[in-house]
Design a protein around this motif. Structure first.
Motif, short mmCIF file in Angstrom:
data_model
loop_
_atom_site.label_atom_id
_atom_site.label_comp_id
_atom_site.label_asym_id
_atom_site.label_seq_id
_atom_site.Cartn_x
_atom_site.Cartn_y
_atom_site.Cartn_z
N GLY A 1 26.11 20.26 30.55
CA GLY A 1 26.87 21.47 30.84
C GLY A 1 27.15 21.72 32.31
O GLY A 1 26.31 21.49 33.17
N VAL A 2 28.36 22.22 32.57
CA VAL A 2 28.75 22.72 33.89
C VAL A 2 29.02 24.21 33.74
O VAL A 2 29.90 24.62 32.96
CB VAL A 2 30.02 22.02 34.41
CG1 VAL A 2 30.50 22.67 35.71
CG2 VAL A 2 29.76 20.53 34.63
N GLY A 3 28.27 25.03 34.44
CA GLY A 3 28.52 26.46 34.44
C GLY A 3 29.60 26.79 35.45
O GLY A 3 29.60 26.27 36.57
N VAL A 4 30.54 27.64 35.06
CA VAL A 4 31.65 28.01 35.93
C VAL A 4 31.71 29.53 36.05
O VAL A 4 31.85 30.23 35.04
CB VAL A 4 33.00 27.48 35.41
CG1 VAL A 4 34.14 27.93 36.33
CG2 VAL A 4 32.98 25.96 35.29
N VAL A 5 31.59 30.03 37.25
CA VAL A 5 31.79 31.45 37.53
C VAL A 5 33.20 31.61 38.08
O VAL A 5 33.56 31.00 39.09
CB VAL A 5 30.78 31.98 38.56
CG1 VAL A 5 31.05 33.46 38.87
CG2 VAL A 5 29.35 31.79 38.06
N ALA A 6 34.03 32.39 37.39
CA ALA A 6 35.43 32.57 37.79
C ALA A 6 35.71 34.05 38.05
O ALA A 6 35.03 34.92 37.49
CB ALA A 6 36.35 32.05 36.69
N PRO A 7 36.70 34.35 38.87
CA PRO A 7 37.10 35.75 39.06
C PRO A 7 37.59 36.35 37.74
O PRO A 7 38.01 35.62 36.83
CB PRO A 7 38.24 35.65 40.07
CG PRO A 7 38.08 34.34 40.73
CD PRO A 7 37.50 33.43 39.69
N LEU B 1 32.11 22.79 29.56
CA LEU B 1 32.23 23.86 30.54
C LEU B 1 31.78 25.17 29.90
O LEU B 1 32.15 25.48 28.78
CB LEU B 1 33.68 24.01 31.02
CG LEU B 1 34.29 22.82 31.74
CD1 LEU B 1 35.71 23.17 32.20
CD2 LEU B 1 33.44 22.39 32.92
N HIS B 2 30.99 25.92 30.64
CA HIS B 2 30.53 27.23 30.17
C HIS B 2 30.98 28.26 31.21
O HIS B 2 30.43 28.33 32.30
CB HIS B 2 29.01 27.25 30.01
CG HIS B 2 28.48 26.13 29.18
ND1 HIS B 2 28.78 25.98 27.85
CD2 HIS B 2 27.66 25.08 29.50
CE1 HIS B 2 28.17 24.90 27.36
NE2 HIS B 2 27.49 24.33 28.35
N LEU B 3 32.01 29.03 30.87
CA LEU B 3 32.63 29.94 31.83
C LEU B 3 32.14 31.37 31.67
O LEU B 3 31.92 31.84 30.55
CB LEU B 3 34.15 29.93 31.70
CG LEU B 3 34.88 28.77 32.38
CD1 LEU B 3 34.90 27.55 31.48
CD2 LEU B 3 36.28 29.16 32.78
N THR B 4 31.97 32.03 32.80
CA THR B 4 31.75 33.47 32.81
C THR B 4 32.59 34.05 33.93
O THR B 4 32.97 33.33 34.86
CB THR B 4 30.26 33.80 33.03
OG1 THR B 4 30.07 35.22 32.86
CG2 THR B 4 29.79 33.41 34.43
N ARG B 5 32.92 35.33 33.83
CA ARG B 5 33.81 35.96 34.81
C ARG B 5 33.11 37.10 35.54
O ARG B 5 32.23 37.75 34.99
CB ARG B 5 35.08 36.46 34.11
CG ARG B 5 36.07 35.34 33.80
CD ARG B 5 37.19 35.82 32.88
NE ARG B 5 38.28 34.85 32.80
CZ ARG B 5 38.23 33.72 32.12
NH1 ARG B 5 37.13 33.42 31.43
NH2 ARG B 5 39.25 32.88 32.11
N THR B 6 33.55 37.32 36.77
CA THR B 6 33.04 38.44 37.54
C THR B 6 33.61 39.74 36.97
O THR B 6 34.66 39.73 36.32
CB THR B 6 33.42 38.31 39.02
OG1 THR B 6 34.86 38.28 39.13
CG2 THR B 6 32.86 37.03 39.61
N PRO B 7 32.95 40.88 37.19
CA PRO B 7 33.46 42.15 36.67
C PRO B 7 34.82 42.51 37.25
O PRO B 7 35.14 42.19 38.40
CB PRO B 7 32.39 43.16 37.12
CG PRO B 7 31.16 42.35 37.36
CD PRO B 7 31.65 41.02 37.86
N TYR B 8 35.62 43.18 36.46
CA TYR B 8 36.95 43.61 36.89
C TYR B 8 36.87 44.61 38.03
O TYR B 8 36.03 45.52 38.03
CB TYR B 8 37.68 44.26 35.71
CG TYR B 8 38.96 44.96 36.09
CD1 TYR B 8 40.10 44.22 36.40
CD2 TYR B 8 39.02 46.35 36.17
CE1 TYR B 8 41.28 44.87 36.77
CE2 TYR B 8 40.18 47.00 36.53
CZ TYR B 8 41.32 46.25 36.84
OH TYR B 8 42.47 46.89 37.20
#
Length: 280
Positions: free
Chosen positions: A14-20, A39-46
């Motif tokens: 797994g590659v964790g991805v933090v995206a806007p 890929l395991h994506l998560t996003r920053t808060p709006y």
């Protein structure tokens, strides 16, 4: 029906991805990833802010990154990547390193950012003179230019689109036009900035036309993350991920773009084209 002979799913790394929060190109990231990698994506808060230096600072705060990485811990990725160019160059090289340290501290796994991956890619390609294309405003573009210069790399030409939203809607045609405006005869490579700007399919074509390596934000992010896992990114004939594509005929001299006061060698799209695309 007995399906036991099928066994289970193939082991995944797994590659964790933090995206806007406004990242819209998940599918593009996957195109560089080999089958055995997830890929395991998560996003920053709006946050209700348009693309700007203020937004770059907000989406890259250490507390924000810490919480984002913590959401990935349950999945146990082997590396975490922060997929945002402006958010990782806004604090300069020291700020980028501090972001990596904050993410590593939150997840206890190696961490990297798009802007850090950019500098690694330039070293990999032996590039000391680079042209830039950005979708940003002048102020954000200037910050990228300063970040690259801080690493000892000369910016030979630069073109920007002056966008503050909906960057993922920019068509390849506009990306190609801006690339040709930015590249001058002394450029050793072209960097197309912003992880929200589509670039995957246009890279091989631009490399063929410009006769220099063309690297993009999403490409360098995936290349760097996968290299940390000891594997390679996949994709059609791109100099960064395929060493065989790094040698070719000498590129002919190209005319340079007109300079814009306050940002040397920067040029945006004509007003008529911006209006046609609904750009601000």
């Amino acid at each position: 029906m007995d399906v036991s002979f099928l066994g289970g799913p193939r082991p995944q790394r797994g590659v964790g991805v933090v995206a806007p929060f406004d990242f819209a190109l998940d599918r593009e990231l996957w195109r560089w990833v080999p089958d055995e990698i997830s890929l395991h994506l998560t996003r920053t808060p709006y946050v209700p802010v348009e693309v700007s230096l203020d937004l770059a600072r907000l989406v890259s705060e250490h507390e924000t990154l810490h919480e984002a990485v913590r959401t990935l811990n349950a999945i146990a990725p082997e590396v975490v990547a922060y997929a945002c160019t402006s958010g990782s160059f806004v604090g300069g090289i020291a700020g980028e390193r501090a972001m990596c340290a904050a993410m590593t501290g939150a997840g206890a796994v190696p961490s990297l950012t798009t802007s850090g991956a950019l500098l690694d890619a330039l070293v990999e390609l032996g590039v000391r003179r680079v042209a830039l294309v950005t979708p940003y405003t002048v102020s954000v573009t200037r910050a990228l230019e300063e970040y690259v210069a801080e690493a000892g790399v000369t910016v030979t030409g630069c073109a920007y689109m002056d966008l503050t939203r909906h960057i993922w809607k920019v068509p390849y045609r506009q990306v190609s036009e801006m690339a040709h405006k930015a590249v001058r005869a002394d450029a050793q490579a072209l960097f197309i900035s912003c992880t929200n700007l589509p670039t995957y399919d246009v890279i091989p074509q631009l490399e063929a036309e410009l006769r220099i390596p063309v690297i993009s934000a999403n490409q360098v992010t995936m290349w760097a993350a996968l290299r940390r896992l000891g594997t390679r990114a996949v994709g059609p004939y791109q100099a960064l991920i395929d060493p065989a594509a790094r040698s070719g005929p000498v590129r002919p001299d190209l005319p340079g773009p007109r300079p814009v006061p306050g940002l040397p060698e920067v040029r945006g799209l004509p007003d008529e084209e911006q209006q046609q695309e609904g750009w601000t």
